[in-house]
Scaffold this motif. Sequence first.
Motif, mmCIF file in Angstrom:
data_model
loop_
_atom_site.group_PDB
_atom_site.id
_atom_site.type_symbol
_atom_site.label_atom_id
_atom_site.label_comp_id
_atom_site.label_asym_id
_atom_site.label_seq_id
_atom_site.Cartn_x
_atom_site.Cartn_y
_atom_site.Cartn_z
ATOM 1 N N PRO A 159 0.720 -0.732 0.004
ATOM 2 C CA PRO A 159 0.331 -0.276 -0.235
ATOM 3 C C PRO A 159 0.989 1.193 -0.176
ATOM 4 C CG PRO A 159 -0.115 -0.778 1.934
ATOM 5 C CD PRO A 159 0.528 -1.186 1.295
ATOM 6 N N ILE A 160 -0.017 2.603 -0.455
ATOM 7 C CA ILE A 160 1.008 3.566 -0.452
ATOM 8 C C ILE A 160 1.566 3.648 0.644
ATOM 9 C CG2 ILE A 160 -0.978 4.810 0.127
ATOM 10 C CD1 ILE A 160 -0.095 7.035 -1.928
ATOM 11 N N PRO A 161 3.034 4.346 0.591
ATOM 12 C CA PRO A 161 3.654 4.680 2.610
ATOM 13 C C PRO A 161 2.620 5.646 2.748
ATOM 14 C CG PRO A 161 4.688 4.334 0.447
ATOM 15 C CD PRO A 161 3.789 4.720 -0.269
ATOM 16 N N VAL A 162 2.492 5.661 4.586
ATOM 17 C CA VAL A 162 2.418 6.331 5.615
ATOM 18 C C VAL A 162 2.605 7.019 6.753
ATOM 19 C CG1 VAL A 162 0.444 6.243 7.499
ATOM 20 C CG2 VAL A 162 0.071 4.789 6.002
ATOM 21 N N LEU A 163 3.207 8.290 6.565
ATOM 22 C CA LEU A 163 4.277 8.849 7.471
ATOM 23 C C LEU A 163 3.638 8.372 9.090
ATOM 24 C CD1 LEU A 163 3.316 12.406 5.643
ATOM 25 C CD2 LEU A 163 5.153 10.960 5.003
ATOM 26 N N ALA A 164 4.649 9.790 10.127
ATOM 27 C CA ALA A 164 4.324 8.748 11.345
ATOM 28 C C ALA A 164 3.439 10.020 11.799
ATOM 29 C CB ALA A 164 5.386 9.912 11.903
ATOM 30 N N ASP A 165 2.905 10.785 11.099
ATOM 31 C CA ASP A 165 1.249 11.132 11.313
ATOM 32 C C ASP A 165 -0.002 10.539 11.710
ATOM 33 O OD1 ASP A 165 0.456 12.372 9.216
ATOM 34 O OD2 ASP A 165 1.059 14.001 10.109
ATOM 35 N N GLY A 166 0.474 9.318 10.388
ATOM 36 C CA GLY A 166 -0.289 9.152 10.439
ATOM 37 C C GLY A 166 -1.300 9.106 9.078
ATOM 38 N N THR A 167 -0.614 10.470 8.700
ATOM 39 C CA THR A 167 -1.299 10.795 6.809
ATOM 40 C C THR A 167 -0.884 10.078 6.078
ATOM 41 O OG1 THR A 167 0.172 12.327 6.664
ATOM 42 C CG2 THR A 167 -1.579 12.911 8.318
ATOM 43 N N THR A 168 -1.108 9.614 4.594
ATOM 44 C CA THR A 168 -0.634 9.252 3.384
ATOM 45 C C THR A 168 0.228 10.334 3.072
ATOM 46 O OG1 THR A 168 -2.847 7.247 3.117
ATOM 47 C CG2 THR A 168 -1.154 8.515 1.227
ATOM 48 N N LYS A 169 1.101 9.232 2.310
ATOM 49 C CA LYS A 169 2.621 10.582 1.773
ATOM 50 C C LYS A 169 2.021 10.781 0.611
ATOM 51 C CE LYS A 169 7.397 10.161 -0.014
ATOM 52 N NZ LYS A 169 7.948 9.646 0.532
ATOM 53 N N THR A 170 2.494 11.867 0.389
ATOM 54 C CA THR A 170 2.451 12.592 -1.431
ATOM 55 C C THR A 170 3.822 12.973 -1.605
ATOM 56 O OG1 THR A 170 1.837 14.585 -0.639
ATOM 57 C CG2 THR A 170 -0.151 13.193 -1.341
ATOM 58 N N VAL A 171 4.068 13.422 -2.848
ATOM 59 C CA VAL A 171 4.901 13.341 -3.642
ATOM 60 C C VAL A 171 4.622 15.170 -4.366
ATOM 61 C CG1 VAL A 171 6.315 11.864 -2.465
ATOM 62 C CG2 VAL A 171 4.716 11.499 -4.923
ATOM 63 N N LYS A 172 5.893 15.724 -4.798
ATOM 64 C CA LYS A 172 5.790 16.674 -5.643
ATOM 65 C C LYS A 172 6.318 16.046 -7.480
ATOM 66 C CE LYS A 172 4.286 20.459 -3.636
ATOM 67 N NZ LYS A 172 4.504 22.335 -2.530
ATOM 68 N N ASP A 173 7.404 15.600 -6.471
ATOM 69 C CA ASP A 173 8.757 14.323 -8.039
ATOM 70 C C ASP A 173 8.774 13.111 -7.709
ATOM 71 O OD1 ASP A 173 10.272 13.685 -9.194
ATOM 72 O OD2 ASP A 173 11.705 15.325 -8.702
ATOM 73 N N TYR A 174 7.496 12.387 -8.718
ATOM 74 C CA TYR A 174 7.838 10.740 -8.541
ATOM 75 C C TYR A 174 9.521 10.366 -8.398
ATOM 76 C CZ TYR A 174 10.305 10.393 -12.478
ATOM 77 O OH TYR A 174 11.572 10.480 -13.765
ATOM 78 N N LYS A 175 10.061 11.108 -8.177
ATOM 79 C CA LYS A 175 11.834 10.374 -7.390
ATOM 80 C C LYS A 175 11.522 10.458 -5.717
ATOM 81 C CE LYS A 175 14.253 12.452 -11.647
ATOM 82 N NZ LYS A 175 13.723 13.098 -11.996
ATOM 83 N N ASP A 176 10.935 11.269 -5.668
ATOM 84 C CA ASP A 176 10.750 11.044 -4.091
ATOM 85 C C ASP A 176 10.343 9.659 -3.813
ATOM 86 O OD1 ASP A 176 12.134 13.635 -4.223
ATOM 87 O OD2 ASP A 176 9.907 14.826 -3.546
ATOM 88 N N TRP A 177 10.398 8.470 -4.182
ATOM 89 C CA TRP A 177 9.642 7.567 -4.066
ATOM 90 C C TRP A 177 10.199 6.318 -3.305
ATOM 91 C CZ3 TRP A 177 4.630 7.849 -2.020
ATOM 92 C CH2 TRP A 177 3.883 8.144 -2.228
ATOM 93 N N ARG A 178 11.960 6.978 -4.087
ATOM 94 C CA ARG A 178 12.772 6.051 -4.644
ATOM 95 C C ARG A 178 12.925 5.335 -3.094
ATOM 96 N NH1 ARG A 178 16.796 8.815 -6.932
ATOM 97 N NH2 ARG A 178 15.961 8.473 -8.371
ATOM 98 N N PHE A 179 12.765 5.738 -2.230
ATOM 99 C CA PHE A 179 13.560 5.417 -0.835
ATOM 100 C C PHE A 179 12.283 4.682 -0.055
ATOM 101 C CE2 PHE A 179 15.109 5.466 4.131
ATOM 102 C CZ PHE A 179 16.251 4.805 3.626
ATOM 103 N N ASP A 180 11.123 4.519 -0.674
ATOM 104 C CA ASP A 180 10.133 4.003 -0.163
ATOM 105 C C ASP A 180 10.106 2.128 -0.806
ATOM 106 O OD1 ASP A 180 8.034 5.450 1.586
ATOM 107 O OD2 ASP A 180 8.201 6.863 -0.406
ATOM 108 N N LEU A 181 10.455 2.699 -2.223
ATOM 109 C CA LEU A 181 10.655 1.431 -3.077
ATOM 110 C C LEU A 181 11.502 0.973 -2.992
ATOM 111 C CD1 LEU A 181 9.266 3.346 -6.539
ATOM 112 C CD2 LEU A 181 8.018 1.771 -5.146
#
Length: 247
Positions: A8-30
Motif C-alpha cells: 500500500p501507499i506509504p504512511v507518514l509518522a503522523d498517520g497521513t498518506t504520503k504524497t509527493v511532488k516529484d515521482y523520484k521522491d518514492w525512491r527510498f520507499d520503493l
Amino acid sequence: MRPVERGPIPVLADGTTKTVKDYKDWRFDLINQIGKYCSYCNMPLYDSPQVEHVAPKSPVPGLALAWDNMLLACGACNSIKNDRSCSSATHFLPDYHNTHLAFAQAVRSHRKLPASSAAVVVPRPGLPALKFPKASATIALCGLARVEQTATQMRRASDLRWLYRFEACELATRYRAAWDALPAAFEAQFLACLHDLARAIGFFSVWFDSFYDVVPVKQMLIGAFPHTANCFPAPSYDPVVRVTGDL
C-alpha cells in the motif's frame, strides 16, 4: 523475473498518506518495499536506482506521481522501456503477474568473448503458445535479450546485464553442485552463506531455477528478496499463477 508486492501507499509518522511532488521522491520507499533490484532484469541497483513508471506518464499524466504506478529500474531497462505503452493485458508485469512463470534464462555465445558467455531472458519453456507474444513483448520492452556485440558497444560497455546475468548463472550452477555434495550437518551454514550471496548478486530467478527442487533453499530465497509476491506457497514453494487465466 521476480514477482513483487509494492504494498500500500506509504504512511507518514503522523498517520497521513504520503504524497509527493516529484515521482523520484518514492525512491527510498520503493527500496524499503521491494529491495534495491531492477524490477525487470533483476540486477542489483547500487548506484542511483531509477524510479520507473510502469505505465508511461506522458500519455496518462495522472499516473505521473501515483504510487501504484512506480517500480525501480536500472538505467538500461528504464532507458529502453522509456515511455513505450505497456499494460497487464499486453505484457507480463512484475507487480501484477507471477513473472517467474513467464521467463527463464538462456546462455548464448558471444562473438567478442569466449563461447557461451552471455545469458539473456527468454520465454520460459513450456509457456502456452498463446502467451509467447506477450512474453516476447515484455522482453523487447526492456531489451532483456540484448547483448552488446559491436566493437563500439563493447568499448563503451554501457549495457552489461547479459554479462552480470551470465555470472549469476555460473555461480548458481556451482553452488547447486556444492549443495548436492554437502553433508547434511552443514546445510544451515550453507543456507546462511547462500542467503547473503544471492542478495548481493541479485537475479532471483537464476537462483530459484537452479534450486527448483530444493525446498529449504527456495524458502530462503523467497524471504531473502524483500516483498517477493505471495505466489510461491508452502510447503513446496513452487511458483503458482498469480492472476487466474493469465499463464
